[in-house]
Design a protein around this motif. Structure first.
Motif, short mmCIF file in Angstrom:
data_model
loop_
_atom_site.label_atom_id
_atom_site.label_comp_id
_atom_site.label_asym_id
_atom_site.label_seq_id
_atom_site.Cartn_x
_atom_site.Cartn_y
_atom_site.Cartn_z
N SER A 2 0.54 -1.25 -0.11
CA SER A 2 -0.05 0.35 -0.05
C SER A 2 1.16 1.14 0.19
N ARG A 3 0.60 2.23 -0.48
CA ARG A 3 0.94 3.18 -0.01
C ARG A 3 0.01 4.34 0.82
N ASP A 4 0.89 5.85 1.01
CA ASP A 4 0.26 6.44 1.44
C ASP A 4 -0.53 7.40 0.42
N ALA A 5 -1.66 7.86 0.67
CA ALA A 5 -2.52 8.54 -0.13
C ALA A 5 -2.34 9.59 -0.47
N ARG A 6 -1.74 10.18 0.15
CA ARG A 6 -1.73 11.46 -0.05
C ARG A 6 -0.64 12.29 -1.26
N THR A 7 0.34 10.74 -0.80
CA THR A 7 1.41 11.00 -2.57
C THR A 7 0.40 10.89 -3.66
N HIS A 10 -4.87 11.92 -3.11
CA HIS A 10 -6.29 11.81 -1.97
C HIS A 10 -5.56 13.37 -0.70
N ASP A 44 -12.42 10.57 2.52
CA ASP A 44 -11.97 11.23 0.88
C ASP A 44 -12.20 12.57 0.94
N GLY A 101 -3.72 2.80 0.81
CA GLY A 101 -3.66 3.06 1.92
C GLY A 101 -5.17 3.88 2.20
N LEU A 102 -6.16 3.60 2.45
CA LEU A 102 -7.63 3.70 2.41
C LEU A 102 -8.16 2.37 3.28
#
Length: 210
Positions: A2-7, A10, A44, A101-102
């Motif tokens: 998973s990733r960082d949603a903000r990057t 989001h 979101d 990542g959500l």
């Protein structure tokens, strides 16, 4: 992984803890109206866009939904990349959230984000306003289906969450079951289906309420 949603673009909005009015006694499937207390959560600000979903599909080899725009179309029409993604299943939406990542909101969280602490009918208030949401009535007149996530300003909720009414329907975590205390009976409300909220460009305003 998973990733960082903000990057991924989001923008998460924090909804404070507290009680709100959930459900409606005007519609059997949505009754009974009741107070629900929730802890604080994040949601979101915008729906997942075509561009975000395309990146997810490319990096994970996840199948794209039917009628997904081709890459050349997105290059020629960058505004289309900012439309919310359509025609994804609950499993697709859940897989995207895990990758980003959500998580999908619960139905109660979604409704609180849409209706605010005072249980309003639409995110902006008690009366429908065609200038604030894209639903069938004005989508047909405008000759559009979905619109970019920055369109229809003024349609945001109390905390600033956008497009919770119209544009595209949104999946939540919950299986479809009667609310506690409800007398509603339906062959579809046995937990075998998942819940969609918010209506879409294809529905009239009555089906796009919070």
């Amino acid at each position: 992984m998973s990733r960082d949603a903000r990057t991924l673009g989001h923008e998460l909005v924090r909804i404070p803890a507290g009680s709100f009015i959930m459900g409606s006694d005007d519609f059997d499937l949505e009754s009974p109206e009741r107070a629900v207390n929730l802890p604080a959560f994040e949601i979101d600000r915008y729906p997942v866009t075509v561009a975000q979903y395309a990146r997810f599909a490319e990096e994970t080899d996840h199948a794209l939904p039917d009628d997904f725009p081709a890459q050349d179309d997105l290059i020629d029409n960058p505004d289309r990349a900012r439309h919310p993604v359509e025609r994804v299943s609950w499993n697709d939406a859940s897989a995207y959230c895990t990758w980003a990542g959500l998580r999908l909101p619960t139905e109660a969280e979604w409704e609180r984000a849409s209706r605010g602490p005072d249980g309003r009918r639409w995110p902006w208030g008690e009366r429908f306003d065609e200038a604030r949401a894209v639903v069938w009535d004005n989508a047909k007149a405008l000759g559009v289906t979905t619109v970019a996530i920055d369109r229809f300003p003024g349609g945001e909720s109390v905390e600033g969450v956008r497009h919770l009414a119209g544009n595209v329907e949104e999946w939540v975590q919950d299986a479809l079951r009667p609310y506690p205390g409800s007398s509603h009976r339906s062959p579809h409300a046995d937990g075998s289906c998942r819940v969609l909220r918010g209506g879409s460009w294809f529905y009239t305003n009555e089906y796009s309420r919070g």
